[in-house]
Design a protein around this motif. Structure first.
Motif, PDB file in Angstrom:
ATOM      1  N   VAL A  58       0.854  -1.179   0.000  1.00  0.00           N
ATOM      2  CA  VAL A  58       0.000   0.000   0.000  1.00  0.00           C
ATOM      3  C   VAL A  58       0.897   1.237   0.000  1.00  0.00           C
ATOM      4  CG1 VAL A  58      -1.786   1.261   1.271  1.00  0.00           C
ATOM      5  CG2 VAL A  58      -1.761  -1.248   1.336  1.00  0.00           C
ATOM      6  N   PHE A  59       0.600   2.174  -0.881  1.00  0.00           N
ATOM      7  CA  PHE A  59       1.295   3.463  -0.921  1.00  0.00           C
ATOM      8  C   PHE A  59       0.311   4.539  -0.494  1.00  0.00           C
ATOM      9  CE2 PHE A  59       3.481   0.729  -3.933  1.00  0.00           C
ATOM     10  CZ  PHE A  59       4.813   0.955  -3.637  1.00  0.00           C
ATOM     11  N   GLU A  60       0.513   5.070   0.701  1.00  0.00           N
ATOM     12  CA  GLU A  60      -0.386   6.097   1.211  1.00  0.00           C
ATOM     13  C   GLU A  60       0.092   7.485   0.816  1.00  0.00           C
ATOM     14  OE1 GLU A  60      -2.013   3.959   5.320  1.00  0.00           O
ATOM     15  OE2 GLU A  60      -0.548   5.587   5.469  1.00  0.00           O
ATOM     16  N   GLY A  61      -0.854   8.385   0.577  1.00  0.00           N
ATOM     17  CA  GLY A  61      -0.504   9.784   0.356  1.00  0.00           C
ATOM     18  C   GLY A  61       0.027  10.391   1.647  1.00  0.00           C
ATOM     19  N   PRO A  62       0.760  11.480   1.541  1.00  0.00           N
ATOM     20  CA  PRO A  62       1.360  12.129   2.711  1.00  0.00           C
ATOM     21  C   PRO A  62       0.333  12.988   3.448  1.00  0.00           C
ATOM     22  CG  PRO A  62       1.947  13.315   0.730  1.00  0.00           C
ATOM     23  CD  PRO A  62       1.111  12.154   0.282  1.00  0.00           C
ATOM     24  N   ILE A  63      -0.610  12.295   4.107  1.00  0.00           N
ATOM     25  CA  ILE A  63      -1.751  12.967   4.728  1.00  0.00           C
ATOM     26  C   ILE A  63      -1.750  12.655   6.221  1.00  0.00           C
ATOM     27  CG2 ILE A  63      -4.279  13.107   4.730  1.00  0.00           C
ATOM     28  CD1 ILE A  63      -3.009  14.003   2.080  1.00  0.00           C
ATOM     29  N   GLN A  64      -2.037  13.667   7.040  1.00  0.00           N
ATOM     30  CA  GLN A  64      -2.146  13.444   8.480  1.00  0.00           C
ATOM     31  C   GLN A  64      -3.466  12.764   8.805  1.00  0.00           C
ATOM     32  OE1 GLN A  64      -1.084  17.667   9.640  1.00  0.00           O
ATOM     33  NE2 GLN A  64      -0.504  16.523  11.476  1.00  0.00           N
ATOM     34  N   GLU A  65      -3.427  11.834   9.769  1.00  0.00           N
ATOM     35  CA  GLU A  65      -4.630  11.066  10.112  1.00  0.00           C
ATOM     36  C   GLU A  65      -5.514  11.852  11.069  1.00  0.00           C
ATOM     37  OE1 GLU A  65      -3.362   7.174  11.371  1.00  0.00           O
ATOM     38  OE2 GLU A  65      -2.446   6.754   9.416  1.00  0.00           O
ATOM     39  N   LYS A  66      -6.047  12.952  10.586  1.00  0.00           N
ATOM     40  CA  LYS A  66      -6.908  13.745  11.450  1.00  0.00           C
ATOM     41  C   LYS A  66      -8.183  14.158  10.729  1.00  0.00           C
ATOM     42  CE  LYS A  66      -4.916  18.251  10.512  1.00  0.00           C
ATOM     43  NZ  LYS A  66      -3.971  19.302  10.914  1.00  0.00           N
ATOM     44  N   GLU A  67      -9.225  14.433  11.536  1.00  0.00           N
ATOM     45  CA  GLU A  67     -10.535  14.766  11.004  1.00  0.00           C
ATOM     46  C   GLU A  67     -10.426  15.950  10.042  1.00  0.00           C
ATOM     47  OE1 GLU A  67     -13.422  14.827  14.114  1.00  0.00           O
ATOM     48  OE2 GLU A  67     -15.091  14.921  12.691  1.00  0.00           O
ATOM     49  N   GLY A  68     -11.177  15.870   8.946  1.00  0.00           N
ATOM     50  CA  GLY A  68     -11.152  16.925   7.943  1.00  0.00           C
ATOM     51  C   GLY A  68     -10.295  16.560   6.753  1.00  0.00           C
ATOM     52  N   GLU A  69      -9.255  15.734   7.007  1.00  0.00           N
ATOM     53  CA  GLU A  69      -8.391  15.301   5.906  1.00  0.00           C
ATOM     54  C   GLU A  69      -9.003  14.073   5.222  1.00  0.00           C
ATOM     55  OE1 GLU A  69      -5.778  16.917   4.976  1.00  0.00           O
ATOM     56  OE2 GLU A  69      -5.133  18.073   6.714  1.00  0.00           O
ATOM     57  N   LEU A  70      -8.611  13.840   3.988  1.00  0.00           N
ATOM     58  CA  LEU A  70      -8.949  12.606   3.279  1.00  0.00           C
ATOM     59  C   LEU A  70      -7.666  11.845   3.019  1.00  0.00           C
ATOM     60  CD1 LEU A  70     -11.478  13.901   0.569  1.00  0.00           C
ATOM     61  CD2 LEU A  70     -12.018  12.499   2.575  1.00  0.00           C
ATOM     62  N   MET A  71      -7.604  10.605   3.521  1.00  0.00           N
ATOM     63  CA  MET A  71      -6.454   9.767   3.163  1.00  0.00           C
ATOM     64  C   MET A  71      -6.719   9.189   1.776  1.00  0.00           C
ATOM     65  SD  MET A  71      -3.545   8.503   3.694  1.00  0.00           S
ATOM     66  CE  MET A  71      -3.102   8.635   5.406  1.00  0.00           C
ATOM     67  N   PHE A  72      -5.672   9.135   0.956  1.00  0.00           N
ATOM     68  CA  PHE A  72      -5.802   8.431  -0.330  1.00  0.00           C
ATOM     69  C   PHE A  72      -4.611   7.519  -0.486  1.00  0.00           C
ATOM     70  CE2 PHE A  72      -2.589  10.589  -2.866  1.00  0.00           C
ATOM     71  CZ  PHE A  72      -2.424  11.791  -2.196  1.00  0.00           C
TER      72      PHE A  72
END
Ligand code: 6PG
Ligand code: NI
Length: 180
Positions: free
Chosen positions: A50-64
């Motif tokens: 799995v290659f995750e985007g550089p996104i913080q795991e917090k409300e409001g963000e979308l992980m892709f």
């Protein structure tokens, strides 16, 4: 700090994806399959990554992310992901198939079960409260893109305890659904 809009290139998977890279090898996940295969234990191939985007795991963000699930079977049972509920159960997820062909097994804690197809040009919507596991039923890598609320988290334990209702095996002419 605040993020700026950015773009990543699908054709550069693993190069342009700057976030987490999760690699699951056979011996890490062999307990999810009905049987074990000594050859796979010895060779310990990568089953999926799995290659995750550089996104913080917090409300409001979308992980892709992009998942690559390799083709193969364990004594006829197709390679698959561990599968999970989201820890924050009221969170949905969208998958878009890019290559290969697979099934998304979905189930709820009430016992509902659905299997839906994923592949190029297919978007799968996984509603809140549904666990999801991906199975590669093709002979090539199954690649899909996914998006979900970044604070959702992963509950693997419930699936480890209860499993999914059905397992997917290669049959003589097609695929077989086997009661767990
Ligand atoms: C998620 C997605 C998806 C999934 C991978 C690997 O919520 O992150 O459903 O990215 O994590 O396909 O599957 P497992 O997390 O079940 O190992
Ligand atoms: Ni998920």
């Amino acid at each position: 700090k605040d993020m700026k809009p950015f773009v990543v290139n699908f054709s550069d998977i693993g190069i342009d994806f700057k976030g987490n890279h999760i690699v699951r090898k056979y011996n890490d996940i062999k307990h999810i399959f009905k049987t074990t295969d000594p050859t796979l234990e010895r060779e310990n191939p990568v089953i999926y990554e799995v290659f995750e985007g550089p996104i913080q795991e917090k409300e409001g963000e979308l992980m892709f992310l992009i998942t690559i699930l390799y083709p193969g079977t364990v004594n006829g049972e197709f390679f698959m992901t561990k599968g999970h509920y989201h820890t924050v159960e009221n969170t949905a997820e969208v998958y878009l198939g890019l290559r290969g062909k697979g099934l998304i097994l979905c189930q709820t804690k009430k016992g509902e079960f659905e299997a839906v197809e994923i592949g190029p040009n297919k978007v799968v919507y996984i509603p809140p409260f549904w666990a999801h596991r991906t199975v590669n039923i093709s002979d090539e890598p199954l690649i899909f893109f996914a998006v979900y609320p970044a604070h959702a988290g992963h509950d693997y334990e419930t699936v480890e305890k209860e499993g999914f209702k059905k397992r997917i095996f290669r049959g003589d002419n097609g695929i077989l659904f086997v009661e767990q």
